[in-house]
Design an enzyme around this catalytic site. Sequence first.
Site, PDB file in Angstrom:
ATOM      1  N   ASP A  32     -29.600   0.196 -26.955  1.00  0.00           N
ATOM      2  CA  ASP A  32     -29.509  -0.847 -26.237  1.00  0.00           C
ATOM      3  C   ASP A  32     -30.635  -1.940 -26.600  1.00  0.00           C
ATOM      4  O   ASP A  32     -30.467  -3.099 -25.996  1.00  0.00           O
ATOM      5  CB  ASP A  32     -29.719  -0.805 -24.685  1.00  0.00           C
ATOM      6  CG  ASP A  32     -28.571   0.095 -24.144  1.00  0.00           C
ATOM      7  OD1 ASP A  32     -27.359   0.055 -24.557  1.00  0.00           O
ATOM      8  OD2 ASP A  32     -29.148   1.001 -23.255  1.00  0.00           O
ATOM      9  N   ASP A  33     -31.333  -1.720 -27.578  1.00  0.00           N
ATOM     10  CA  ASP A  33     -32.311  -2.741 -27.991  1.00  0.00           C
ATOM     11  C   ASP A  33     -31.739  -3.934 -28.705  1.00  0.00           C
ATOM     12  O   ASP A  33     -30.767  -3.841 -29.578  1.00  0.00           O
ATOM     13  CB  ASP A  33     -33.222  -1.904 -29.139  1.00  0.00           C
ATOM     14  CG  ASP A  33     -34.356  -2.910 -29.373  1.00  0.00           C
ATOM     15  OD1 ASP A  33     -35.246  -3.220 -28.731  1.00  0.00           O
ATOM     16  OD2 ASP A  33     -34.484  -3.648 -30.385  1.00  0.00           O
ATOM     17  N   VAL A  34     -32.104  -5.124 -28.191  1.00  0.00           N
ATOM     18  CA  VAL A  34     -31.536  -6.522 -28.656  1.00  0.00           C
ATOM     19  C   VAL A  34     -31.792  -6.613 -30.130  1.00  0.00           C
ATOM     20  O   VAL A  34     -31.155  -7.136 -30.853  1.00  0.00           O
ATOM     21  CB  VAL A  34     -32.096  -7.605 -27.544  1.00  0.00           C
ATOM     22  CG1 VAL A  34     -31.602  -9.106 -28.353  1.00  0.00           C
ATOM     23  CG2 VAL A  34     -31.566  -7.455 -26.448  1.00  0.00           C
ATOM     24  N   TRP A  93     -35.300  -3.039 -37.545  1.00  0.00           N
ATOM     25  CA  TRP A  93     -36.175  -3.756 -36.742  1.00  0.00           C
ATOM     26  C   TRP A  93     -36.982  -4.611 -37.791  1.00  0.00           C
ATOM     27  O   TRP A  93     -37.058  -5.733 -37.776  1.00  0.00           O
ATOM     28  CB  TRP A  93     -37.084  -2.923 -35.909  1.00  0.00           C
ATOM     29  CG  TRP A  93     -36.396  -2.517 -34.562  1.00  0.00           C
ATOM     30  CD1 TRP A  93     -35.454  -3.189 -33.951  1.00  0.00           C
ATOM     31  CD2 TRP A  93     -37.182  -1.627 -33.716  1.00  0.00           C
ATOM     32  NE1 TRP A  93     -34.988  -2.601 -32.634  1.00  0.00           N
ATOM     33  CE2 TRP A  93     -36.384  -1.573 -32.549  1.00  0.00           C
ATOM     34  CE3 TRP A  93     -38.196  -0.892 -33.797  1.00  0.00           C
ATOM     35  CZ2 TRP A  93     -36.563  -0.700 -31.549  1.00  0.00           C
ATOM     36  CZ3 TRP A  93     -38.565  -0.025 -32.473  1.00  0.00           C
ATOM     37  CH2 TRP A  93     -37.714   0.041 -31.579  1.00  0.00           C
TER      38      TRP A  93
END
Length: 314
Positions: A268-270, A310
Amino acid sequence: MDQQQRLPKDSWEDHIHTLKLFVPKEFSFQENLNYLQRSPNECLFTIRNDSIYRAIPLEDDVAVIEVSAENHEQAILVRFLGNTTPTEPSKRTEVANYVRDWFDLNTDLVPFYSMAETDPMLSQAVQSFYGLRNMGIPDLFEALCWGILGQQINLAYAYTLKRRFVEAFGRRIECEGEVYWMFPRPEDIAPLRVEDLGGLRMTVKKCEYLLGVAGLMTDGKLTKELLLEAGSLKKAEKQLDGIRGIGPWTANYVLMRCLRMPAAFPIDDVGLHNAIKHLLGLEAKPTKKEILELSAGWTNWESYATFYLWRFLY
């Protein structure tokens, strides 16, 4: 639970005032240094002339170290500064293990790179950041606090909150004219009240979450050992998810960065969503279903896949 191949944990030499840590071929000190320099507001270490300086808390002592590369990055050198060289070999071993864990030197990345070469997104990532490691947070309390502090705010402000927290409640040591900070211990935070954290200027709920986690750790109800003994990623995630203030994102972040569980996946990491959107040229962020389809081949490497994606953003 950990199906990655682990490298020997004794791949280092003790020269008393310096430690020599051997590194895998799939390692780039410069790539990891670049990652560590992503925020000018970092308070737990400093980087000068391609060397990293930080204080490592030991049981009843502190070691201040310089970390640098040797011989074209074939090894990492850890040099003790001032009069902080631990006299006991066991404490020097503790420092060596901390640095090896911090740089995740015990993980064999060959299988990850083999898998990533055939993945449309990861192939770009490993070409761009080859040798990057999942830079860890060996201390569980620090990892949990960092996860809580970073909830629903941007990375820059998360670093600001961490600095306030560390400088208000952490320990400091002066060595060779420099000041080094160490992250607060659970026992430093557990006796406090929400009002005591008011100067940090964060939400009351985050203050309550930090105090709650500190209390659990001080009481021995939450430790790395208990999480590792859970027997599976899902069981460890459930243990963390049952703690007030820790949801699936924070739980997986901690399992990924501190417990080194390879299948931990903060889906769920933006930042992950934005990285995928950027790399695939999408008009909108991908749905959870789409991410699950895209990550189908990442089995037991979800944490590294996430970390590399990331890196395109920060």
